[in-house]
Design a protein around this motif. Structure first.
Motif, PDB file in Angstrom:
ATOM      1  N   GLY A  77       0.797  -1.300  -0.230  1.00  0.00           N
ATOM      2  CA  GLY A  77      -0.003  -0.019   0.131  1.00  0.00           C
ATOM      3  C   GLY A  77       0.923   1.374  -0.020  1.00  0.00           C
ATOM      4  N   LYS A  78       2.229   1.138   0.100  1.00  0.00           N
ATOM      5  CA  LYS A  78       2.930   2.168   0.237  1.00  0.00           C
ATOM      6  C   LYS A  78       4.167   2.317  -0.976  1.00  0.00           C
ATOM      7  CE  LYS A  78       2.162   3.234   4.909  1.00  0.00           C
ATOM      8  NZ  LYS A  78       2.808   3.583   6.165  1.00  0.00           N
ATOM      9  N   PRO A  79       3.638   2.353  -2.146  1.00  0.00           N
ATOM     10  CA  PRO A  79       4.415   2.146  -3.305  1.00  0.00           C
ATOM     11  C   PRO A  79       5.631   3.400  -3.606  1.00  0.00           C
ATOM     12  CG  PRO A  79       2.445   3.058  -4.062  1.00  0.00           C
ATOM     13  CD  PRO A  79       2.159   2.871  -2.588  1.00  0.00           C
ATOM     14  N   LEU A  80       6.733   2.697  -4.071  1.00  0.00           N
ATOM     15  CA  LEU A  80       7.679   3.823  -4.622  1.00  0.00           C
ATOM     16  C   LEU A  80       7.520   3.707  -6.029  1.00  0.00           C
ATOM     17  CD1 LEU A  80      10.563   2.744  -2.265  1.00  0.00           C
ATOM     18  CD2 LEU A  80       9.904   4.926  -2.542  1.00  0.00           C
ATOM     19  N   ASP A  81       6.663   4.431  -6.711  1.00  0.00           N
ATOM     20  CA  ASP A  81       6.454   4.462  -8.165  1.00  0.00           C
ATOM     21  C   ASP A  81       6.823   5.687  -8.773  1.00  0.00           C
ATOM     22  OD1 ASP A  81       2.975   5.652  -7.704  1.00  0.00           O
ATOM     23  OD2 ASP A  81       4.607   6.184  -6.860  1.00  0.00           O
ATOM     24  N   VAL A  82       8.277   5.735  -8.743  1.00  0.00           N
ATOM     25  CA  VAL A  82       8.908   6.956  -9.222  1.00  0.00           C
ATOM     26  C   VAL A  82       8.856   6.983 -10.718  1.00  0.00           C
ATOM     27  CG1 VAL A  82      11.382   7.941  -9.595  1.00  0.00           C
ATOM     28  CG2 VAL A  82      10.630   6.667  -7.319  1.00  0.00           C
ATOM     29  N   THR A  83       8.939   5.926 -11.474  1.00  0.00           N
ATOM     30  CA  THR A  83       8.706   5.924 -12.970  1.00  0.00           C
ATOM     31  C   THR A  83       7.452   6.538 -13.376  1.00  0.00           C
ATOM     32  OG1 THR A  83       9.678   3.901 -12.825  1.00  0.00           O
ATOM     33  CG2 THR A  83       8.183   4.452 -14.922  1.00  0.00           C
ATOM     34  N   GLU A  84       6.438   6.272 -12.464  1.00  0.00           N
ATOM     35  CA  GLU A  84       5.056   6.850 -12.483  1.00  0.00           C
ATOM     36  C   GLU A  84       5.127   8.496 -12.701  1.00  0.00           C
ATOM     37  OE1 GLU A  84       5.242   4.364 -11.301  1.00  0.00           O
ATOM     38  OE2 GLU A  84       4.582   2.789 -12.770  1.00  0.00           O
ATOM     39  N   MET A  85       5.720   8.892 -11.502  1.00  0.00           N
ATOM     40  CA  MET A  85       5.867  10.211 -11.079  1.00  0.00           C
ATOM     41  C   MET A  85       6.688  10.868 -12.284  1.00  0.00           C
ATOM     42  SD  MET A  85       4.525  11.064  -8.126  1.00  0.00           S
ATOM     43  CE  MET A  85       5.496  12.401  -7.401  1.00  0.00           C
ATOM     44  N   MET A  86       7.684  10.241 -12.699  1.00  0.00           N
ATOM     45  CA  MET A  86       8.641  10.945 -13.590  1.00  0.00           C
ATOM     46  C   MET A  86       7.669  11.173 -14.971  1.00  0.00           C
ATOM     47  SD  MET A  86      11.829   8.630 -13.454  1.00  0.00           S
ATOM     48  CE  MET A  86      12.951   9.245 -14.694  1.00  0.00           C
ATOM     49  N   ARG A  87       6.687  10.300 -15.193  1.00  0.00           N
ATOM     50  CA  ARG A  87       6.009  10.115 -16.670  1.00  0.00           C
ATOM     51  C   ARG A  87       4.944  11.462 -16.334  1.00  0.00           C
ATOM     52  NH1 ARG A  87       6.285   4.028 -18.046  1.00  0.00           N
ATOM     53  NH2 ARG A  87       8.366   3.920 -19.208  1.00  0.00           N
ATOM     54  N   GLU A  88       4.420  11.520 -15.081  1.00  0.00           N
ATOM     55  CA  GLU A  88       3.372  12.251 -14.820  1.00  0.00           C
ATOM     56  C   GLU A  88       3.857  13.713 -15.071  1.00  0.00           C
ATOM     57  OE1 GLU A  88       1.319   9.558 -11.325  1.00  0.00           O
ATOM     58  OE2 GLU A  88       1.797  11.588 -10.926  1.00  0.00           O
ATOM     59  N   GLN A  89       5.371  13.932 -14.784  1.00  0.00           N
ATOM     60  CA  GLN A  89       5.935  15.100 -14.754  1.00  0.00           C
ATOM     61  C   GLN A  89       6.581  15.525 -16.198  1.00  0.00           C
ATOM     62  OE1 GLN A  89       8.202  15.823 -11.289  1.00  0.00           O
ATOM     63  NE2 GLN A  89       6.862  14.484 -10.047  1.00  0.00           N
ATOM     64  N   ARG A 101       5.253  10.803  -4.053  1.00  0.00           N
ATOM     65  CA  ARG A 101       4.118  11.252  -3.860  1.00  0.00           C
ATOM     66  C   ARG A 101       3.705  12.206  -2.797  1.00  0.00           C
ATOM     67  NH1 ARG A 101       1.831  10.111  -8.219  1.00  0.00           N
ATOM     68  NH2 ARG A 101       1.810   8.023  -9.191  1.00  0.00           N
ATOM     69  N   PRO A 102       2.912  13.516  -3.028  1.00  0.00           N
ATOM     70  CA  PRO A 102       3.032  14.473  -1.867  1.00  0.00           C
ATOM     71  C   PRO A 102       2.435  13.901  -0.676  1.00  0.00           C
ATOM     72  CG  PRO A 102       1.941  14.927  -4.134  1.00  0.00           C
ATOM     73  CD  PRO A 102       2.265  13.944  -4.211  1.00  0.00           C
ATOM     74  N   ASN A 103       1.583  12.899  -0.599  1.00  0.00           N
ATOM     75  CA  ASN A 103       0.923  12.414   0.444  1.00  0.00           C
ATOM     76  C   ASN A 103       1.843  11.429   1.323  1.00  0.00           C
ATOM     77  OD1 ASN A 103       0.945  10.376  -1.247  1.00  0.00           O
ATOM     78  ND2 ASN A 103      -1.183   9.623  -0.640  1.00  0.00           N
ATOM     79  N   GLN A 104       3.047  11.083   0.638  1.00  0.00           N
ATOM     80  CA  GLN A 104       3.892  10.155   1.220  1.00  0.00           C
ATOM     81  C   GLN A 104       5.075  10.881   2.178  1.00  0.00           C
ATOM     82  OE1 GLN A 104       5.067   8.070  -2.347  1.00  0.00           O
ATOM     83  NE2 GLN A 104       4.079   5.970  -1.457  1.00  0.00           N
ATOM     84  N   ASN A 105       5.111  10.441   3.256  1.00  0.00           N
ATOM     85  CA  ASN A 105       6.128  10.732   4.315  1.00  0.00           C
ATOM     86  C   ASN A 105       7.515  10.037   4.369  1.00  0.00           C
ATOM     87  OD1 ASN A 105       7.680  11.273   6.406  1.00  0.00           O
ATOM     88  ND2 ASN A 105       6.204  10.581   8.072  1.00  0.00           N
ATOM     89  N   PRO A 106       8.547  10.479   3.907  1.00  0.00           N
ATOM     90  CA  PRO A 106       9.792   9.979   3.666  1.00  0.00           C
ATOM     91  C   PRO A 106      10.237   9.098   4.987  1.00  0.00           C
ATOM     92  CG  PRO A 106      10.119  12.305   3.666  1.00  0.00           C
ATOM     93  CD  PRO A 106       8.733  11.977   3.538  1.00  0.00           C
ATOM     94  N   ASP A 107       9.716   9.664   6.054  1.00  0.00           N
ATOM     95  CA  ASP A 107      10.327   9.071   7.297  1.00  0.00           C
ATOM     96  C   ASP A 107       9.475   8.097   7.754  1.00  0.00           C
ATOM     97  OD1 ASP A 107      11.108  12.291   8.277  1.00  0.00           O
ATOM     98  OD2 ASP A 107      12.386  10.716   7.368  1.00  0.00           O
ATOM     99  N   ASP A 108       8.426   7.532   7.030  1.00  0.00           N
ATOM    100  CA  ASP A 108       7.481   6.562   7.574  1.00  0.00           C
ATOM    101  C   ASP A 108       8.245   5.236   7.424  1.00  0.00           C
ATOM    102  OD1 ASP A 108       4.064   5.657   6.942  1.00  0.00           O
ATOM    103  OD2 ASP A 108       5.859   4.288   6.336  1.00  0.00           O
ATOM    104  N   GLU A 109       8.192   4.426   8.586  1.00  0.00           N
ATOM    105  CA  GLU A 109       9.171   3.436   8.600  1.00  0.00           C
ATOM    106  C   GLU A 109       8.712   2.214   7.697  1.00  0.00           C
ATOM    107  OE1 GLU A 109      11.760   4.846  10.365  1.00  0.00           O
ATOM    108  OE2 GLU A 109      12.034   2.747   9.958  1.00  0.00           O
ATOM    109  N   GLU A 110       7.430   2.201   7.278  1.00  0.00           N
ATOM    110  CA  GLU A 110       6.996   1.124   6.531  1.00  0.00           C
ATOM    111  C   GLU A 110       7.513   1.605   5.052  1.00  0.00           C
ATOM    112  OE1 GLU A 110       2.775  -0.380   8.786  1.00  0.00           O
ATOM    113  OE2 GLU A 110       2.628   0.789   6.896  1.00  0.00           O
ATOM    114  N   LEU A 111       7.352   2.735   4.564  1.00  0.00           N
ATOM    115  CA  LEU A 111       8.111   3.070   3.285  1.00  0.00           C
ATOM    116  C   LEU A 111       9.366   3.011   3.334  1.00  0.00           C
ATOM    117  CD1 LEU A 111       7.101   4.747   0.837  1.00  0.00           C
ATOM    118  CD2 LEU A 111       8.431   6.701   1.831  1.00  0.00           C
ATOM    119  N   GLN A 112      10.294   3.150   4.453  1.00  0.00           N
ATOM    120  CA  GLN A 112      11.637   3.073   4.295  1.00  0.00           C
ATOM    121  C   GLN A 112      12.043   1.677   4.391  1.00  0.00           C
ATOM    122  OE1 GLN A 112      14.342   4.705   4.593  1.00  0.00           O
ATOM    123  NE2 GLN A 112      13.392   6.714   4.729  1.00  0.00           N
ATOM    124  N   LEU A 113      11.263   0.670   4.759  1.00  0.00           N
ATOM    125  CA  LEU A 113      11.149  -1.078   4.427  1.00  0.00           C
ATOM    126  C   LEU A 113      11.237  -1.080   3.035  1.00  0.00           C
ATOM    127  CD1 LEU A 113      12.618  -2.976   6.464  1.00  0.00           C
ATOM    128  CD2 LEU A 113      10.181  -3.868   6.392  1.00  0.00           C
TER     129      LEU A 113
END
Ligand SMILES: C[C@H](NC(=O)O)C(=O)O
Ligand SMILES: [Zn+2]
Length: 593
Positions: A264-276, A402-414
Motif C-alpha cells: 500500500g506504500k508504493p515507490l512508483d518513481v517511474t509513474e511520477m517521472m512520466r506524470e511530470q 507522492r505528495p501524501n507520502q512521508n519519507p520518514d514513514d518506517e513502512e515506506l523505508q522498509l
C-alpha cells in the motif's frame, strides 16, 4: 643509457603526446560503428584499431631501451609498466585482425538481434529488439509462456550464433596473454587488480554475502510460486530464470509490486517521472546537478552535443547497451545509451555520469593512468551517488515522492530497502559467476562443448536460478549477456557492489550523517565531494588500496558496510521465510516437459 631517468621522462612525454592523437582516432572510429553498425563503419573501426595496435607495439619495443624495472622513481616506473602492457596488440597483425573480426561479429550479432513469432501475434514475422520491447516484457509480463518466448528467443538470436567466434576469440586472447607473460587471458584480466590471491579474495566476499542472498531468494521464490501457481518449479529449489523481471535475472527490481513488504506504500518513481513529463535531458540535468552540488565538475559544453542519449529512430542499428567514453584528448567525453523514462534508467544515467566524472577528474594524469584505481572503482562512482538519490528523503526533495507520502514513514523505508535489495543483493551471485565461468574457459578447464553445461552449473549453484526450457550444448547462454560478446570483464561489477557501500559509509560520515546508513543522502556535501574527487584524481597512478584509503581510511574490500546497510531488511526477511527451506541443490533439477 638505459638508466638515464631524465631521457626516459622525455620519452614518456613524447609517448603521451602521441597517445593523445592515436587513441582519439581509434575511439572516434569505434564510436562511429557503435552508433551506426554498418560494414563500412566496421572496416574503418578495424583500420583504426590496427593503427592503434601498431602504435602500442612500437611503444612497447621502445620501452625495451630502458631498464625501467629497476627505476627508483615509482611514478615513471609505473608508467613504463602500463605502456608495456599492450594486451591483444601484442599479436602479429594477421592474428590481431582475426581476433578483432571475431569480436566485431559477436558484437554485431548481439546488437542487431530481434525475436519473432511472439505468442498471440497475427503476423509471426514481426520481430522485436531487446531495448525496449523484450526488456519491457521481462519487466512487466506475468504470462509464463510470453516470458519463456522472450527468454528463449533472445538466447536463440544471440548466444546460439556465437560459439565458433567465441572459441576463436578465446584461443587468440590466450595467445596474446601468453606473449605478454600471463598464463592465460583470465590471469591478464585479474592482473589489473594487483592483488595477491585475487580469486580467493573474491570467493571470500561472495561467501560473506551468501546468507543474505539466500534469505532474499527464499522470499522471492515463495511469492513467485504464489504468482505462478500451477506452473512447474524444480524440486531442487531453483527459481525458473525467466520470472525475475529481467532477461538475465540479475536485477529483480521489477518484482517490487509483488515483493514490497507494504504494497500500500508504493515507490512508483517511474509513474511520477512520466506524470511530470520527464525527458532524457531532464534525467541527465538532474544527475549532473547532483554531481556539481557536491562540488564536482559539470559536463563539458560539447558533451550533450556529441553524446547519443536516445535510441535513434531512423532505423539504423546501434549498440544500445549503456556506456561512457573517454577520448583521451582531455576534451571529448560522451555517453551512449538508449534511455527510457524509468527509475531504473535514472539510476543507469547516474552510473554512466559517474564514469564521465572519473574521466574529468583524472584527465590531467598521463594517458596510461586514465583508468580506475581498479576496474571496480570505475563502476562504483555513479552507483554511490545513486544510493543517495534513491532515498525517499532525496526523492521527496526532487518531487519524485507522492505528495501524501512521508519519507520518514518506517513502512515506506522498509519498502525502499526492499527495492534496493532487489537490485543490490539480487545481483551479487550473477556479478560473481560470469567471470568464474570465463576464467575457467580461459584456463582451458571448460571446452567449447561444455560452455553451456558449465554456464548452467554455475547459474544453478551460485544464483539459484534454472532454465525454464530445456538447454542443449548447441546453446551458448553466456553469449546472451552483453559483456560476453563485447568482451567486457565482469568481476568489476561484483567488486563495485561491495565497495560502493564502503564508499557510501565513509562519505556519509564525511557529510555528517547520523542514523541508519540506508537513510543517508550526501546531497550538497562538498566535504564528501572533495574526498571523492581526491580519490578520482589519482586515476590508476597508485595501487587501489591507496585510493580506497583516500576515501575510507582503510585498505581492504569488505562486505560489512553492505550488510549494515541492509540489516533492518534482513531481520524482516528472517521472519518472512522462517517456514521456508533456504537455499537449493547445486544441480539444476528439471522443470521442462
Ligand atoms: C551491471 C552491469 N552494468 C553495466 O553494464 O553498466 C550490467 O548492466 O550488466
Ligand atoms: Zn559501468
Amino acid at each position: 643509457d638505459r638508466n638515464n631517468i631524465t631521457a626516459a621522462k622525455i620519452w614518456l612525454e613524447e609517448y603521451n603526446t602521441e597517445a593523445e592523437k592515436v587513441r582519439p582516432e581509434a575511439q572516434e572510429a569505434s564510436w562511429t560503428w557503435n552508433t551506426n553498425i554498418t560494414d563500412y563503419n566496421n572496416r574503418l573501426k578495424l583500420e583504426a584499431e590496427k593503427k592503434k595496435s601498431e602504435f602500442d607495439k612500437r611503444s612497447y619495443n621502445q620501452t625495451l631501451n630502458w631498464d625501467w624495472k629497476n627505476f627508483t622513481e615509482i611514478n615513471a616506473k609505473r608508467q613504463f609498466y602500463k605502456i608495456a602492457d599492450i594486451g591483444e596488440s601484442v599479436l602479429p597483425t594477421d592474428k590481431f585482425q582475426q581476433i578483432t573480426k571475431a569480436k566485431s561479429n559477436m558484437q554485431s550479432v548481439y546488437s542487431k538481434a530481434r525475436v519473432c513469432n511472439k505468442p498471440g501475434d497475427q503476423d509471426p514475422s514481426k520481430c522485436y529488439p531487446l531495448n525496449p520491447t523484450l526488456e519491457n516484457i521481462m519487466a512487466k509480463s506475468t504470462d509464463w509462456k510470453e516470458l519463456a518466448w522472450a527468454w528463449e528467443g533472445w538466447r536463440n538470436e544471440t548466444g546460439r550464433k556465437m560459439p565458433d567466434d567465441y572459441e576463436k576469440f578465446v584461443e587468440l586472447a590466450n595467445e596474446a596473454a601468453g606473449m605478454n607473460g600471463y598464463t592465460d587471458n583470465g590471469d591478464y584480466w585479474r592482473s589489473w587488480y594487483e592483488t595477491e590471491n585475487f580469486e580467493k579474495q573474491m570467493e571470500e566476499l561472495f561467501i560473506g554475502l551468501k546468507d543474505l542472498y539466500k534469505l532474499l531468494h527464499a522470499y522471492a521464490r515463495k511469492k513467485l510460486k504464489e504468482r505462478f501457481v500451477g506452473h512447474p518449479f524444480p524440486d531442487s529449489g531453483q527459481i525458473p530464470a525467466h520470472l525475475l523481471g529481467n532477461m538475465w535475472a540479475q536485477s529483480w527490481g521489477n518484482l517490487f509490486t509483488l515483493l514490497a513488504p507494504y504494497p500500500g506504500k508504493p515507490l512508483d518513481v517511474t509513474e511520477m517521472m512520466r506524470e511530470q513529463n520527464y525527458t532524457t535531458r531532464k534525467m541527465f540535468d538532474l544527475s549532473e546537478k547532483f554531481f556539481t552540488d557536491l562540488g564536482l565538475d559539470p559536463m563539458p559544453p560539447k558533451f550533450y552535443n556529441d553524446s547519443m542519449l536516445d535510441k535513434p529512430e531512423d532505423g539504423r542499428d546501434v549498440v544500445c547497451h549503456a556506456s561512457a567514453w573517454d577520448f583521451y584528448n582531455r576534451k571529448d567525453f560522451r555517453i551512449k545509451q538508449c534511455t527510457q523514462v524509468t527509475m531504473d534508467w535514472l539510476i543507469t544515467t547516474h552510473h554512466e555520469m559517474g564514469h564521465v566524472q572519473y574521466f574529468l577528474q583524472y584527465k590531467d594524469q598521463p594517458v596510461v593512468f586514465r583508468r580506475g584505481a581498479n576496474p571496480g572503482f570505475h563502476e562504483a562512482i555513479g552507483d554511490v551517488l545513486a544510493l543517495s538519490v534513491s532515498t525517499p528523503k532525496h526523492l521527496k526533495k526532487i518531487n519524485l515522492l507522492r505528495p501524501n507520502q512521508n519519507p520518514d514513514d518506517e513502512e515506506l523505508q522498509l519498502n525502499f530497502l526492499m527495492n534496493q535489495a532487489l537490485k543490490k543483493i539480487a545481483f551479487i551471485p550473477f556479478g560473481y559467476l560470469i567471470d568464474q565461468w570465463r576464467w575457467k574457459v580461459f584456463k582451458g578447464e571448460t571446452k567449447k562443448d561444455e560452455y553451456n553445461e558449465d554456464w548452467w552449473n554455475l547459474r544453478c549453484k551460485h544464483q539459484g536460478v534454472s532454465p525454464p526450457v530445456q538447454r542443449f550444448n548447441t546453446d551458448f547462454d553466456a553469449g546472451s549477456k552483453f559483456h560476453v560478446p563485447n568482451n567486457t570483464p565482469y568481476i568489476r561489477y561484483f567488486v563495485s557492489y561491495v565497495i560502493q557501500f564502503q564508499f557510501h559509509k565513509a562519505l556519509c560520515k564525511e557529510a555528517g550523517h547520523n542514523g541508519p546508513l540506508h537513510k543517508c543522502d550526501i546531497d550538497q556535501s562538498t566535504e564528501a565531494g572533495n574526498k571523492l574527487a581526491a580519490m578520482m584524481k589519482l586515476g590508476s597512478s597508485k595501487e587501489w588500496p591507496d585510493a580506497m584509503e583516500a576515501i575510507t581510511g582503510q585498505r581492504k574490500m569488505n562486505v560489512s558496510d553492505l550488510i549494515e546497510y541492509f540489516a533492518p531488511l534482513e531481520d524482516w526477511l528472517k521472519k518472512e521465510v522462517k517456514n521456508e527451506t533456504l537455499g537449493w541443490d547445486d544441480q539444476c533439477g528439471r522443470i521442462w516437459g
